[in-house]
Write an enzyme that holds these catalytic residues in place. Structure first.
Site, short mmCIF file in Angstrom:
data_model
loop_
_atom_site.label_atom_id
_atom_site.label_comp_id
_atom_site.label_asym_id
_atom_site.label_seq_id
_atom_site.Cartn_x
_atom_site.Cartn_y
_atom_site.Cartn_z
N ARG A 3 8.83 -10.11 -9.23
CA ARG A 3 9.31 -11.47 -9.44
C ARG A 3 10.77 -11.64 -9.81
NH1 ARG A 3 3.87 -12.34 -12.68
NH2 ARG A 3 4.39 -10.14 -12.96
N ASP A 11 -11.91 7.30 -3.92
CA ASP A 11 -13.19 7.45 -3.24
C ASP A 11 -13.48 8.95 -3.19
OD1 ASP A 11 -15.42 7.02 -1.43
OD2 ASP A 11 -14.46 5.16 -0.81
N ASN A 44 -13.15 13.34 1.08
CA ASN A 44 -13.03 13.20 2.54
C ASN A 44 -12.54 11.81 2.93
OD1 ASN A 44 -13.62 14.05 5.36
ND2 ASN A 44 -15.17 12.43 5.22
N ASP A 48 0.92 0.60 -1.38
CA ASP A 48 0.29 0.69 -2.71
C ASP A 48 -1.17 0.25 -2.62
OD1 ASP A 48 -0.21 0.65 -5.45
OD2 ASP A 48 0.89 -1.22 -5.80
N LYS A 87 7.43 -2.47 -1.46
CA LYS A 87 6.05 -2.08 -1.75
C LYS A 87 5.10 -3.13 -1.18
CE LYS A 87 4.07 -2.57 -6.05
NZ LYS A 87 2.73 -3.12 -5.90
N LYS A 94 -3.73 2.39 -3.68
CA LYS A 94 -4.45 3.06 -4.78
C LYS A 94 -5.84 3.54 -4.35
CE LYS A 94 -2.23 0.30 -8.46
NZ LYS A 94 -1.55 -0.79 -7.72
N PHE A 95 -5.87 4.46 -3.39
CA PHE A 95 -7.17 4.92 -2.88
C PHE A 95 -7.95 5.65 -3.97
CE2 PHE A 95 -4.61 5.07 1.18
CZ PHE A 95 -5.19 3.92 1.72
N THR A 118 -2.40 -0.11 -16.50
CA THR A 118 -1.83 -0.63 -17.75
C THR A 118 -2.69 -1.77 -18.31
OG1 THR A 118 -0.31 -1.80 -16.32
CG2 THR A 118 0.59 0.03 -17.55
O1 C5P Z 1 6.65 -9.12 -10.50
P1 C5P Z 1 6.63 -7.81 -11.23
O2 C5P Z 1 7.99 -7.17 -11.37
O3 C5P Z 1 5.90 -7.90 -12.55
O4 C5P Z 1 5.79 -6.86 -10.25
C1 C5P Z 1 5.42 -5.56 -10.62
C2 C5P Z 1 4.63 -4.91 -9.50
O5 C5P Z 1 4.20 -3.63 -9.96
C3 C5P Z 1 3.38 -5.67 -9.08
O6 C5P Z 1 3.17 -5.41 -7.67
C4 C5P Z 1 2.30 -5.03 -9.91
O7 C5P Z 1 1.03 -5.11 -9.31
C5 C5P Z 1 2.78 -3.57 -9.95
N1 C5P Z 1 2.26 -2.80 -11.07
C6 C5P Z 1 2.47 -3.16 -12.39
N2 C5P Z 1 1.98 -2.39 -13.41
C7 C5P Z 1 1.27 -1.29 -13.13
C8 C5P Z 1 1.06 -0.89 -11.83
C9 C5P Z 1 1.57 -1.69 -10.79
O8 C5P Z 1 3.13 -4.16 -12.66
N3 C5P Z 1 0.84 -0.55 -14.12
#
Ligand code: C5P
Length: 234
Positions: free
Chosen positions: A211, A65, A68, A60, A33, A62-63, A120
Site C-alpha cells: 500500500r 501439501d 509430490n 506468492d 509480487k 505459499k504451497f 505473522t
Molecule cells: O500493503 P502492505 O505493504 O502491508 O503489503 C504487504 C504484503 O506482504 C501483502 O501482500 C501481505 O499479504 C504480505 N505479507 C505480510 N506479512 C506477512 C507475509 C506476507 O504483510 N507475514
C-alpha cells in the site's frame, strides 16, 4: 541503481486494475509480487504477461501439501518464468526438499525457492492451541533452520527476526520482509512496522511493500523515494 531490493505487492482484485498500475512502473526499478487474490482472479496467463513485460515476479502462493503435489505445483510455477516461488516450511523438510529438487529441471533460469515460517497473524496463544509450545520467534527460528537444511534459498520473515536469522544462516540466505513503512505511511493493518533503511540494516535482502506504493497519489514518486532510501542504506 545497484540491485532491486523492493518487491511491490500487487494486491489488486483484477488483471485490468493490476495492469493499469503496472503500466506506471519500470521493471528496472522494482520487482513485483502476485499473491493468492490476483492469481485466483487473473490466472497463469496474467503471470506470463507480467513476466513478458520484463518484471521479476515473486509468485506468492505459499504451497502447503504433500511433497509430490507441492513439487508439481512448484514445477508448474517455474514454467511460467517467475523469479521466486514460496512454500510453507511447516509442510516439512521432505516437502521442501522435493520442491527444491523439482527446480533442478530449470538449470538456466531456476526460480528462487523460499519458505514462509510462522504466519505473522499467529501469536503464542494460537500456537499453543495447535500444541506448539514455544514463542512464534522460536518457531520461526526452527522452521528457518529446517528451510536452510532442505536447501531452499531463504524465508519470508519480519525484519525483527532478520538479525538472528542472518547471523545464524549466513549472508547468502535470502530474507524477504514485509511490514515496511516510512514514517509518513499509514500502518493500515500492519502492527509492527520497520522503515526501509532500518530493515536492510537489520539484514533483510528484499522488502515487500504494498500500500505505501499501490495507494500512493504518485506510485512512481513513492517508489523513487523508497529506492533512494535503499541506496542510502548501502
Ligand atoms: O500493503 P502492505 O505493504 O502491508 O503489503 C504487504 C504484503 O506482504 C501483502 O501482500 C501481505 O499479504 C504480505 N505479507 C505480510 N506479512 C506477512 C507475509 C506476507 O504483510 N507475514
Amino acid at each position: 541503481m545497484t540491485e532491486k531490493r523492493i518487491i511491490i505487492a500487487l494486491d489488486f482484485p483484477t488483471a485490468d486494475i493490476a495492469e493499469l498500475f503496472l503500466s506506471k512502473l519500470d521493471p528496472a526499478n522494482c520487482r513485483v509480487k502476485i499473491g493468492k487474490e490476483l492469481f485466483t482472479a487473473a490466472g497463469p496467463e496474467f503471470v506470463r504477461r507480467v513476466v513478458e513485460k520484463g518484471f521479476d515476479v515473486f509468485l506468492d502462493l505459499k504451497f502447503h501439501d504433500i511433497p509430490n503435489t507441492v513439487a508439481r505445483a512448484v514445477r508448474a510455477s517455474a514454467k511460467l518464468g517467475v523469479w521466486m516461488i514460496n512454500v510453507h516450511a511447516s509442510g516439512g523438510v521432505t516437502m521442501m526438499s522435493e520442491a527444491r529438487a523439482a527446480l533442478e529441471e530449470f538449470p538456466s533460469n531456476r526460480p528462487l525457492l523460499i519458505a514462509v515460517t510462522v504466519l505473522t497473524s499467529l501469536n503464542e496463544s494460537e500456537l499453543t492451541r495447535q500444541n506448539v509450545y514455544c514463542s512464534p520467534a522460536e518457531q520461526v527460528d526452527r522452521l528457518a533452520e529446517l528451510t536452510f537444511e532442505a536447501g531452499l534459498d531463504g524465508v519470508v520473515c519480519s525484519a525483527a527476526e532478520a538479525p538472528l536469522l542472518r547471523g545464524k544462516l549466513g549472508d547468502d540466505f535470502i530474507l524477504v520482509t514485509p511490514g515496511i513503512r516510512r514514517t509518513q505511511d499509514a500502518k493500515s493493518d500492519q502492527k509492527r512496522v520497520v522503515g526501509p533503511t532500518e530493515a536492510l540494516a537489520m539484514g533483510s535482502t528484499y522488502l515487500v511493500i504494498g500500500r505505501p506504493v499501490t495507494r500512493a497519489a504518485s506510485p512512481v514518486h513513492a517508489l523513487e523515494e523508497l529506492n533512494s532510501a535503499v541506496a542510502r542504506a548501502h
